[in-house]
Scaffold this active site. Structure first.
Site, PDB file in Angstrom:
ATOM      1  N   GLY A 109       0.811  -1.218   0.000  1.00  0.00           N
ATOM      2  CA  GLY A 109       0.000   0.000   0.000  1.00  0.00           C
ATOM      3  C   GLY A 109       0.842   1.265   0.000  1.00  0.00           C
ATOM      4  N   ASP A 110       0.173   2.392  -0.285  1.00  0.00           N
ATOM      5  CA  ASP A 110       0.815   3.707  -0.281  1.00  0.00           C
ATOM      6  C   ASP A 110       1.953   3.823  -1.290  1.00  0.00           C
ATOM      7  OD1 ASP A 110      -0.914   4.406   1.805  1.00  0.00           O
ATOM      8  OD2 ASP A 110       0.460   3.549   3.293  1.00  0.00           O
ATOM      9  N   LYS A 130      -0.367   5.137  -5.772  1.00  0.00           N
ATOM     10  CA  LYS A 130      -1.408   4.768  -6.764  1.00  0.00           C
ATOM     11  C   LYS A 130      -2.212   6.007  -7.166  1.00  0.00           C
ATOM     12  CE  LYS A 130      -3.096   1.874  -3.754  1.00  0.00           C
ATOM     13  NZ  LYS A 130      -2.041   1.850  -2.721  1.00  0.00           N
ATOM     14  N   GLY A 170      -6.001   5.899   1.598  1.00  0.00           N
ATOM     15  CA  GLY A 170      -5.625   7.303   1.583  1.00  0.00           C
ATOM     16  C   GLY A 170      -4.780   7.535   0.357  1.00  0.00           C
ATOM     17  N   HIS A 171      -5.369   8.138  -0.665  1.00  0.00           N
ATOM     18  CA  HIS A 171      -4.634   8.417  -1.895  1.00  0.00           C
ATOM     19  C   HIS A 171      -4.325   9.913  -1.938  1.00  0.00           C
ATOM     20  CE1 HIS A 171      -6.314   4.608  -4.085  1.00  0.00           C
ATOM     21  NE2 HIS A 171      -5.587   4.338  -3.036  1.00  0.00           N
ATOM     22  N   GLN A 198      -5.395  -0.169  -1.323  1.00  0.00           N
ATOM     23  CA  GLN A 198      -4.547  -1.137  -0.626  1.00  0.00           C
ATOM     24  C   GLN A 198      -3.579  -1.769  -1.641  1.00  0.00           C
ATOM     25  OE1 GLN A 198      -8.227  -1.338   0.313  1.00  0.00           O
ATOM     26  NE2 GLN A 198      -7.419   0.353   1.493  1.00  0.00           N
ATOM     27  N   ARG A 239       0.044   7.255  11.240  1.00  0.00           N
ATOM     28  CA  ARG A 239       1.078   6.390  11.815  1.00  0.00           C
ATOM     29  C   ARG A 239       2.368   6.453  10.989  1.00  0.00           C
ATOM     30  NH1 ARG A 239      -1.847   0.686  11.953  1.00  0.00           N
ATOM     31  NH2 ARG A 239      -2.786   1.562  10.082  1.00  0.00           N
ATOM     32  N   LEU A 298      11.504   7.346  -6.777  1.00  0.00           N
ATOM     33  CA  LEU A 298      12.925   7.092  -7.040  1.00  0.00           C
ATOM     34  C   LEU A 298      13.761   8.232  -6.464  1.00  0.00           C
ATOM     35  CD1 LEU A 298      14.703   4.997  -8.516  1.00  0.00           C
ATOM     36  CD2 LEU A 298      14.647   6.477 -10.527  1.00  0.00           C
TER      37      LEU A 298
HETATM   38  P1  GDP Z   1      -1.431   5.570  -2.422  1.00  0.00           P
HETATM   39  O1  GDP Z   1      -2.223   5.185  -1.233  1.00  0.00           O
HETATM   40  O2  GDP Z   1      -0.843   4.403  -3.137  1.00  0.00           O
HETATM   41  O3  GDP Z   1      -2.168   6.486  -3.363  1.00  0.00           O
HETATM   42  O4  GDP Z   1      -0.180   6.408  -1.869  1.00  0.00           O
HETATM   43  P2  GDP Z   1      -0.225   7.543  -0.719  1.00  0.00           P
HETATM   44  O5  GDP Z   1      -0.796   8.760  -1.316  1.00  0.00           O
HETATM   45  O6  GDP Z   1      -0.805   7.029   0.536  1.00  0.00           O
HETATM   46  O7  GDP Z   1       1.330   7.695  -0.431  1.00  0.00           O
HETATM   47  C1  GDP Z   1       2.233   8.069  -1.417  1.00  0.00           C
HETATM   48  C2  GDP Z   1       2.922   9.389  -1.005  1.00  0.00           C
HETATM   49  O8  GDP Z   1       4.030   9.627  -1.842  1.00  0.00           O
HETATM   50  C3  GDP Z   1       2.022  10.601  -1.184  1.00  0.00           C
HETATM   51  O9  GDP Z   1       2.330  11.526  -0.194  1.00  0.00           O
HETATM   52  C4  GDP Z   1       2.398  11.128  -2.558  1.00  0.00           C
HETATM   53  O10 GDP Z   1       2.174  12.520  -2.688  1.00  0.00           O
HETATM   54  C5  GDP Z   1       3.861  10.822  -2.596  1.00  0.00           C
HETATM   55  N1  GDP Z   1       4.424  10.496  -3.909  1.00  0.00           N
HETATM   56  C6  GDP Z   1       3.858   9.811  -4.929  1.00  0.00           C
HETATM   57  N2  GDP Z   1       4.751   9.620  -5.930  1.00  0.00           N
HETATM   58  C7  GDP Z   1       5.907  10.203  -5.524  1.00  0.00           C
HETATM   59  C8  GDP Z   1       7.218  10.310  -6.090  1.00  0.00           C
HETATM   60  O11 GDP Z   1       7.508   9.827  -7.182  1.00  0.00           O
HETATM   61  N3  GDP Z   1       8.156  10.964  -5.332  1.00  0.00           N
HETATM   62  C9  GDP Z   1       7.881  11.492  -4.117  1.00  0.00           C
HETATM   63  N4  GDP Z   1       8.870  12.092  -3.451  1.00  0.00           N
HETATM   64  N5  GDP Z   1       6.659  11.399  -3.554  1.00  0.00           N
HETATM   65  C10 GDP Z   1       5.702  10.765  -4.246  1.00  0.00           C
HETATM   66  P1  IMO Z   2      -3.919   2.727   0.374  1.00  0.00           P
HETATM   67  O1  IMO Z   2      -5.055   2.565  -0.574  1.00  0.00           O
HETATM   68  C1  IMO Z   2      -1.436   0.996   3.524  1.00  0.00           C
HETATM   69  C2  IMO Z   2      -3.389  -1.877   6.184  1.00  0.00           C
HETATM   70  C3  IMO Z   2      -3.555  -1.485   7.636  1.00  0.00           C
HETATM   71  C4  IMO Z   2      -3.472  -2.845   8.287  1.00  0.00           C
HETATM   72  C5  IMO Z   2      -4.221  -3.745   7.299  1.00  0.00           C
HETATM   73  C6  IMO Z   2      -5.673  -3.979   7.645  1.00  0.00           C
HETATM   74  O2  IMO Z   2      -3.743   4.134   0.853  1.00  0.00           O
HETATM   75  O3  IMO Z   2      -2.668   2.114  -0.177  1.00  0.00           O
HETATM   76  P2  IMO Z   2      -7.851  -2.468   7.480  1.00  0.00           P
HETATM   77  O4  IMO Z   2      -8.196  -1.159   8.110  1.00  0.00           O
HETATM   78  O5  IMO Z   2      -7.885  -2.438   5.979  1.00  0.00           O
HETATM   79  O6  IMO Z   2      -8.642  -3.620   8.022  1.00  0.00           O
HETATM   80  O7  IMO Z   2      -6.328  -2.750   7.916  1.00  0.00           O
HETATM   81  O8  IMO Z   2      -4.126  -3.088   6.037  1.00  0.00           O
HETATM   82  N1  IMO Z   2      -3.940  -0.926   5.204  1.00  0.00           N
HETATM   83  C7  IMO Z   2      -3.191  -0.106   4.456  1.00  0.00           C
HETATM   84  N2  IMO Z   2      -1.876   0.102   4.425  1.00  0.00           N
HETATM   85  N3  IMO Z   2      -2.229   1.641   2.642  1.00  0.00           N
HETATM   86  C8  IMO Z   2      -3.566   1.409   2.623  1.00  0.00           C
HETATM   87  O9  IMO Z   2      -4.383   1.916   1.700  1.00  0.00           O
HETATM   88  C9  IMO Z   2      -4.111   0.537   3.589  1.00  0.00           C
HETATM   89  N4  IMO Z   2      -5.362   0.122   3.868  1.00  0.00           N
HETATM   90  C10 IMO Z   2      -5.253  -0.786   4.844  1.00  0.00           C
HETATM   91  O10 IMO Z   2      -2.526  -0.622   8.062  1.00  0.00           O
HETATM   92  O11 IMO Z   2      -2.139  -3.278   8.327  1.00  0.00           O
HETATM   93 MG    MG Z   3      -2.287   5.538   0.836  1.00  0.00          MG
END
Ligand code: GDP
Ligand code: IMO
Ligand code: MG
Length: 424
Positions: free
Chosen positions: A12-13, A16, A40-41, A222, A301, A330
């Protein structure tokens, strides 16, 4: 390609949201197919940072959006986002919500929190948003669906039936306060008024878009290793983020999907509990976290940080059928003289493998075997094409591509919308 799935290839994170935002510019419809407000995107557009949990990222590109049947919906969060986007001047009339999606009810949130507390040190580290308990009720066939809010009588009856059992759990098992029928019913009747106009037959909407040759994007939430079936169970979420989920979670056949794009960070993060072989030991982990801003979007967190894990990514290629990879962040590795990459696991019996272990005791005991690549130690923000990347950064991407046998077609070099390099 008309139907493209974007799926998280790690825990995750991965970024995307940012990749979907980029691809949405050329799309006609953007669909979420699983997950709920655990997502959380983050999308950075100029001075503005959006953190979206329920609505597909396509909203920022003013595209029609579908929240598919495979999702779970917290109406308060969804309405909050609808209001927010409307206030900012983004049209929301084309946010279509499947009537078959399940609702997160207040007891789901209470049970998520109480059951994590009860598990103590064995907890999963969920986002405590009620997602797991809502999916559990769906599987138990006692869930309340979005379409149930359309008829106040049915809604009230379903809440009453659910409360009869949930209140027993809450009071007798978890020592928590019960919920009052009247409170919950009146709250959800209010939500119903706001959501009524958005409730649609989303399977039909997606099908018609595909038949008309439109570009449809499926936005995974996720990720692969959090997949209920393919992830690191039990430290997973309760839905199927992997690409197959796009078909069941929106109501189209798997033959309709044309391309699957995996999104992976150039390193790895994980929030919550569970094994993580390439987790960095010592102060280097804090350095990656600080440089990458690795703090959870939903819960705040600290994310655990590790070096890139090609064993896990190879598995993501397999279970998703990845056609291409987007490698994000990168730029965060620019600060390291050397960059270790996990190429194999050493299992408890001493053997080494390139393949993700099928059994949890092997995975729990797996030690990473690293190959150390040269760092580039220069910023990437001046690069306007992949060819302009420092030689060591290009070598890093080539190495990933070779090991996985998948083309890396997008490279993230910063959080801003423009900071993505396209690579043929
Ligand atoms: P998602 O849940 O997969 O959409 O990812 P999140 O938004 O939770 O976490 C990705 C974090 O990295 C966010 O704060 C983005 O703004 C940031 N991000 C995405 N791509 C890049 C990148 O290529 N470089 C940097 N430095 N940050 C990035
Ligand atoms: P995005 O879409 C990262 C993790 C939680 C926990 C496990 C189960 O932003 O990538 P839940 O609340 O889904 O029952 O928790 O999954 N988790 C994530 N980790 N990014 C996420 O979403 C997540 N959604 C759930 O931290 O380990
Ligand atoms: Mg996220």
């Amino acid at each position: 390609m008309p139907a493209t799935v974007v799926v998280g290839a790690q825990w995750g994170d991965e970024g995307k949201g940012k990749i979907v935002d980029l691809l949405a510019q050329q799309s006609d419809l953007v669909c979420r197919y699983q997950g709920g407000p655990n997502t959380g995107h983050t999308i950075v557009v100029g001075d503005e940072t959006f953190k979206i949990r329920q609505i597909p990222t396509g909203i920022i590109n003013r595209k029609p959006c579908v929240i598919g049947n495979g999702c779970v919906i917290d109406p308060e969060v969804l309405i909050g986002e609808l209001d927010m986007f409307e206030e900012l001047g983004y049209p929301t009339d084309e946010v279509y919500v499947s009537g078959n999606a399940h609702l997160i009810m207040p007891w789901h949130v209470a049970i998520d929190q109480a059951s994590e507390r009860r598990l103590g040190h064995l907890n999963i580290g969920t986002t405590k948003r009620g997602v797991g308990p809502a999916y559990a009720d769906k599987a138990s066939r006692i869930g309340i669906r979005v379409q149930d809010v359309l008829d106040p009588k049915i809604l009230r009856q379903k809440i009453e039936i659910a409360l009869a059992e949930k209140n027993l759990w809450l009071t007798r098992i978890y020592d928590e306060e019960p919920f009052e029928l009247e409170d919950v019913a009146s709250r959800y009747e209010q939500y119903a008024k706001r959501l009524r106009g958005h409730i649609s037959d989303t399977s039909l909407i997606v099908d018609e878009a595909l038949r008309a040759g439109r570009e449809v994007l499926f936005e995974g939430a996720q990720a692969t290793l959090l997949d209920l079936d393919h992830g690191t169970y039990p430290f997973v979420t309760s839905s199927n983020p992997s690409s197959g989920g796009a078909a069941t979670g929106t109501g189209i056949g798997p033959t309709r999907i044309d391309v699957v794009i995996g999104v992976a960070k150039a390193y790895v993060t994980r929030v919550g509990e569970g094994p993580f072989p390439s987790e960095i030991e010592g102060p280097e982990q804090d350095r990656v976290r600080d440089l990458g801003g690795e703090f959870g979007t939903v819960t705040g967190r600290s994310r655990r940080c590790g070096w890139l894990d090609l064993v896990a990514l190879r598995y993501a290629v397999r279970v998703n059928g990845l056609d291409r990879l987007a490698l994000t962040k990168l730029d965060v590795l620019s600060h390291f003289a050397e960059v270790p990459v996990c190429v194999r696991y050493r299992l408890p019996d001493g053997t080494e493998t390139e393949h993700f272990p099928a059994h949890q005791s092997d995975f729990h005991g797996a030690e990473p075997v690293y190959e150390t690549l040269a760092g580039w130690e220069e910023p990437l923000d001046g690069c306007s094409s992949a060819a302009e990347l420092p030689a060591a950064a290009r070598a890093y991407v080539d190495f990933v591509e070779r090991e996985l046998d998948v083309d890396v077609t997008l490279i993230g070099t910063g959080a801003e919308r423009e900071s993505v390099l396209t690579r043929a």
